[in-house]
Design a protein around this motif. Structure first.
Motif, PDB file in Angstrom:
ATOM      1  N   GLU A  39       0.878  -1.175   0.000  1.00  0.00           N
ATOM      2  CA  GLU A  39       0.000   0.000   0.000  1.00  0.00           C
ATOM      3  C   GLU A  39       0.911   1.220   0.000  1.00  0.00           C
TER       4      GLU A  39
ATOM      5  N   SER B 200     -11.432   3.862   0.577  1.00  0.00           N
ATOM      6  CA  SER B 200     -12.018   3.012   1.617  1.00  0.00           C
ATOM      7  C   SER B 200     -12.178   3.661   2.988  1.00  0.00           C
TER       8      SER B 200
ATOM      9  N   GLY C  80     -17.066  -1.795  -7.420  1.00  0.00           N
ATOM     10  CA  GLY C  80     -17.284  -2.523  -6.165  1.00  0.00           C
ATOM     11  C   GLY C  80     -17.684  -1.592  -5.046  1.00  0.00           C
TER      12      GLY C  80
HETATM   13  C1  LIG Z   1     -18.345   9.062  -1.474  1.00  0.00           C
HETATM   14  C2  LIG Z   1     -18.376   7.581  -1.453  1.00  0.00           C
HETATM   15  C3  LIG Z   1     -19.312   6.911  -0.671  1.00  0.00           C
HETATM   16  C4  LIG Z   1     -19.346   5.526  -0.659  1.00  0.00           C
HETATM   17  N1  LIG Z   1     -20.205   4.914   0.178  1.00  0.00           N
HETATM   18  C5  LIG Z   1     -20.233   3.561   0.253  1.00  0.00           C
HETATM   19  C6  LIG Z   1     -21.072   2.925   1.196  1.00  0.00           C
HETATM   20  O1  LIG Z   1     -21.751   3.561   2.004  1.00  0.00           O
HETATM   21  N2  LIG Z   1     -21.091   1.568   1.207  1.00  0.00           N
HETATM   22  C7  LIG Z   1     -20.320   0.830   0.363  1.00  0.00           C
HETATM   23  O2  LIG Z   1     -20.447  -0.395   0.408  1.00  0.00           O
HETATM   24  N3  LIG Z   1     -19.479   1.415  -0.520  1.00  0.00           N
HETATM   25  C8  LIG Z   1     -19.402   2.764  -0.582  1.00  0.00           C
HETATM   26  N4  LIG Z   1     -18.538   3.385  -1.434  1.00  0.00           N
HETATM   27  C9  LIG Z   1     -17.694   2.574  -2.318  1.00  0.00           C
HETATM   28  C10 LIG Z   1     -16.429   2.087  -1.628  1.00  0.00           C
HETATM   29  O3  LIG Z   1     -15.917   3.070  -0.742  1.00  0.00           O
HETATM   30  C11 LIG Z   1     -15.372   1.735  -2.656  1.00  0.00           C
HETATM   31  O4  LIG Z   1     -15.915   0.894  -3.618  1.00  0.00           O
HETATM   32  C12 LIG Z   1     -14.187   1.013  -2.035  1.00  0.00           C
HETATM   33  O5  LIG Z   1     -13.699   1.726  -0.934  1.00  0.00           O
HETATM   34  C13 LIG Z   1     -13.089   0.823  -3.063  1.00  0.00           C
HETATM   35  O6  LIG Z   1     -12.047   0.141  -2.439  1.00  0.00           O
HETATM   36  P1  LIG Z   1     -10.704  -0.193  -3.197  1.00  0.00           P
HETATM   37  O7  LIG Z   1      -9.911  -1.078  -2.321  1.00  0.00           O
HETATM   38  O8  LIG Z   1     -10.997  -0.679  -4.573  1.00  0.00           O
HETATM   39  O9  LIG Z   1     -10.003   1.237  -3.421  1.00  0.00           O
HETATM   40  P2  LIG Z   1      -9.200   2.143  -2.395  1.00  0.00           P
HETATM   41  O10 LIG Z   1      -9.757   2.142  -1.061  1.00  0.00           O
HETATM   42  O11 LIG Z   1      -9.004   3.474  -3.031  1.00  0.00           O
HETATM   43  O12 LIG Z   1      -7.802   1.394  -2.292  1.00  0.00           O
HETATM   44  C14 LIG Z   1      -6.833   1.450  -3.303  1.00  0.00           C
HETATM   45  C15 LIG Z   1      -5.486   1.637  -2.631  1.00  0.00           C
HETATM   46  O13 LIG Z   1      -4.463   1.434  -3.584  1.00  0.00           O
HETATM   47  C16 LIG Z   1      -3.353   2.230  -3.183  1.00  0.00           C
HETATM   48  N5  LIG Z   1      -2.454   2.367  -4.316  1.00  0.00           N
HETATM   49  C17 LIG Z   1      -2.690   3.020  -5.484  1.00  0.00           C
HETATM   50  N6  LIG Z   1      -1.617   2.919  -6.294  1.00  0.00           N
HETATM   51  C18 LIG Z   1      -0.681   2.186  -5.636  1.00  0.00           C
HETATM   52  C19 LIG Z   1       0.647   1.752  -5.959  1.00  0.00           C
HETATM   53  N7  LIG Z   1       1.224   2.074  -7.102  1.00  0.00           N
HETATM   54  N8  LIG Z   1       1.311   1.029  -5.027  1.00  0.00           N
HETATM   55  C20 LIG Z   1       0.736   0.706  -3.847  1.00  0.00           C
HETATM   56  N9  LIG Z   1      -0.503   1.099  -3.498  1.00  0.00           N
HETATM   57  C21 LIG Z   1      -1.206   1.830  -4.386  1.00  0.00           C
HETATM   58  C22 LIG Z   1      -4.013   3.530  -2.749  1.00  0.00           C
HETATM   59  O14 LIG Z   1      -3.185   4.302  -1.911  1.00  0.00           O
HETATM   60  C23 LIG Z   1      -5.291   3.047  -2.077  1.00  0.00           C
HETATM   61  O15 LIG Z   1      -5.166   2.982  -0.671  1.00  0.00           O
HETATM   62  C24 LIG Z   1     -18.448   4.776  -1.455  1.00  0.00           C
HETATM   63  C25 LIG Z   1     -17.502   5.447  -2.226  1.00  0.00           C
HETATM   64  C26 LIG Z   1     -17.438   6.824  -2.200  1.00  0.00           C
HETATM   65  C27 LIG Z   1     -16.380   7.543  -2.979  1.00  0.00           C
END
Ligand SMILES: Cc1cc2nc3c(=O)[nH]c(=O)nc-3n(C[C@H](O)[C@H](O)[C@H](O)COP(=O)(O)OP(=O)(O)OC[C@H]3O[C@@H](n4cnc5c(N)ncnc54)[C@H](O)[C@@H]3O)c2cc1C
Length: 506
Positions: free
Chosen positions: A37, A46, A361
């Motif tokens: 991360e 997230s 997702g």
């Molecule tokens: C405003 C909003 C409200 C929402 N509300 C809800 C809700 O109420 N309920 C629900 O179920 N879902 C909700 N969601 C959806 C949910 O939050 C997301 O779908 C989810 O958090 C996505 O998770 P992720 O792990 O794919 O991405 P992220 O949490 O963004 O994780 C990706 C990670 O990758 C890391 N990264 C990027 N590039 C690199 C690299 N080169 N090397 C190492 N690390 C890297 C980043 O730093 C980041 O931490 C909401 C989203 C938003 C924006």
């Protein structure tokens, strides 16, 4: 690949809910897992969500029945797996007849209650408001009540990371994947890593890559993995939330309808606060440090003010947060109508080494997404163990469906000298794991420095040693939400302490 290098089965890029969920599932099935991360765990989307584990009532209007059904079933799984982190929450839906007719809302709620066979939450019902005592404006006399669930999103991520580590995964924070290239000779992926705090670079090797970089997904794909275009277009849809002080709104959440057909939540938060959100806005700006804009702020205040007797202005805003949804482009014109479902794209090199990219997702469906990714990997590991995460609790819970009251009383027995709010926070945040930093303590003195709001040194040390906390911000905004409670001086003292504790640890 050199002789001394460990060969991992999976290298997962991204420590958000999806990366950590996949890491826990894969490690639990015996795969050798590495996760990096680039910042703190949950520092991306997230920790910026509305924090709901929900079916998504409004998705019914977009005919997303598969997603709603799966999410509702997941709500039950999560209630059983993490009764400390996932809690039922009552929603009040004020009825404004010019926006949606009552029959339509009733039908939607009926479907919502019945789309999944197992539903342990109370069923929806019609309600009437007492104009004199209601916090809502006098015109709102009728409405509906239904249940969904709330979670602490960032803690859910960390809890999955802890589970992954317990099952043998290697988790590295503040470690950025800067290049991912396939070594044709050794038939492995070589991941170049840069440690952000020390600037040191290293390499690891893996058979398969999971790109779970959320909003950075395609950026990573096109800059670090391949010169070719990423397999799908991504739509970055910004969403912002306001945090205000609570003032008589009670324990119910509210779901407010707006003229633009969108809905906005008003959610009780940390006893003293309310979250108002969210917005849906196409985003093209920089991904690090996303901020709410004035238009979003006015939009959210306006919707609140249309519904409540209390009238808010910008001076009531205590804090705000914004994130972007990394959605799979379905060519929809309306940002709020783009599907929230996940899409898994798998490419392989000669059918042997996979590169899997995760689009879209929800926090709610992270576990199912993990299972779906493992299904994609099954052909490479025919004897891989089967799905297990639905029936195993998250760390801090002794068995599936353990009543939260059990956890609370066990934690309370360890620290009867603390006030109820702090005991409750420990039980909610850590479950039984709170006992690790409370054990043996007979008074507050034994817990060390109080940095403010009952954030004691014992908890801070635990977070540094066992939960990858490297800075005061990691502790104040993600491991806990005490950033809202500690004043500037207290935050500075914490920062000084964490910096020196981290240095001494290395
Ligand atoms: C405003 C909003 C409200 C929402 N509300 C809800 C809700 O109420 N309920 C629900 O179920 N879902 C909700 N969601 C959806 C949910 O939050 C997301 O779908 C989810 O958090 C996505 O998770 P992720 O792990 O794919 O991405 P992220 O949490 O963004 O994780 C990706 C990670 O990758 C890391 N990264 C990027 N590039 C690199 C690299 N080169 N090397 C190492 N690390 C890297 C980043 O730093 C980041 O931490 C909401 C989203 C938003 C924006």
């Amino acid at each position: 690949m050199t002789k001394n290098q460990t060969l991992y089965d999976l290298a997962i890029i991204g420590g958000g809910i999806n990366g950590c969920g996949i890491a826990a599932d894969a490690a639990g099935r015996g795969l050798k897992v590495y996760l990096c991360e680039k910042n703190d765990l949950a520092s991306g989307t997230s920790s910026m969500s509305s924090k709901l584990i929900h079916g998504g009532l409004r998705y019914l209007e977009h005919y997303e029945f598969r997603l709603v059904k799966e999410s509702l079933a997941e709500r039950e799984v999560m209630l059983a797996k993490a009764p400390h982190l996932v809690t039922p929450l009552k929603f009040t839906l004020p009825h404004r007849p010019h926006l949606r007719p009552a029959w339509m809302i009733r039908a939607g709620l009926f479907l919502y209650d019945n789309l999944t066979r197992r539903n342990s939450l109370p069923k929806a019902k019609s309600i009437e408001f007492n104009v004199k005592t209601s916090v809502l404006t006098d015109e709102i006399t009728k409405g509906f009540e239904y249940f969904d669930c709330w979670t602490d999103d960032a803690r859910l991520v960390v809890s999955n990371a802890v589970q992954a580590r317990d099952k043998g995964a290697h988790i590295h924070v503040y470690t950025e994947a800067t290049s991912i290239q396939f070594d044709q000779q050794d038939k492995v992926w070589i991941v170049e890593l840069r440690h952000k705090l020390t600037q040191k670079t290293t390499q690891i090797c893996a058979r398969h890559i999971i790109n779970a970089a959320g909003p950075w997904l395609n950026q990573l794909y096109e800059a670090a993995i391949s010169e070719q275009k990423a397999p799908r277009n991504i739509r970055l849809i910004k969403g912002s939330h306001l945090i205000i002080k609570r003032d008589g709104e009670g324990d119910s959440a509210f779901i407010l309808q707006n003229k633009d057909k969108r809905i906005v939540f008003v959610l009780p938060y940390l006893n003293d606060f309310l979250i108002i959100g969210t917005t849906d806005k196409e985003y093209q700006g920089k991904l690090d440090n996303i901020q709410i804009d004035e238009q979003e702020q006015d939009y959210l205040l306006d919707i609140y003010n249309q519904h409540f007797k209390r009238q808010l202005s910008s001076s009531d805003i205590v804090s705000s947060y914004s994130g972007v949804r990394p959605l799979c482009d379905d060519e929809s014109n309306d940002p709020s109508a783009i599907t929230r479902d996940y899409t898994i794209e798998m490419q392989t090199i000669d059918g042997k080494n996979a590169l899997i990219s995760i689009y879209g997702g929800k926090i709610t469906t992270y576990r199912k997404l993990g299972e779906a990714v493992l299904k994609h990997l099954h052909p490479f590991y025919p004897s891989l163990r089967g799905p297990w995460t639905a029936t195993q609790p998250l760390p801090g819970v002794k068995q599936l469906n353990e009543p939260f009251e059990n956890i609370l009383s066990a934690v309370a027995a360890r620290c009867s000298f603390l006030n109820d709010a702090t005991v409750n926070r420990y039980a909610r945040s850590y479950g039984h794991l709170a006992e690790l930093f409370l054990k043996g303590a007979i008074n507050t003195k034994a817990l060390g420095i109080n940095f403010g709001a009952d954030l004691y040194q014992a908890e801070v040390d635990y977070l540094i040693r066992f939960e990858w906390a490297f800075s005061a911000d990691d502790i104040l905004w993600r491991r806990t939400k005490l950033g809202l409670k500690l004043n500037a001086e207290e935050q500075k003292n914490l920062d000084k302490y964490v910096k020196s504790a981290v240095m001494n640890m290395n």
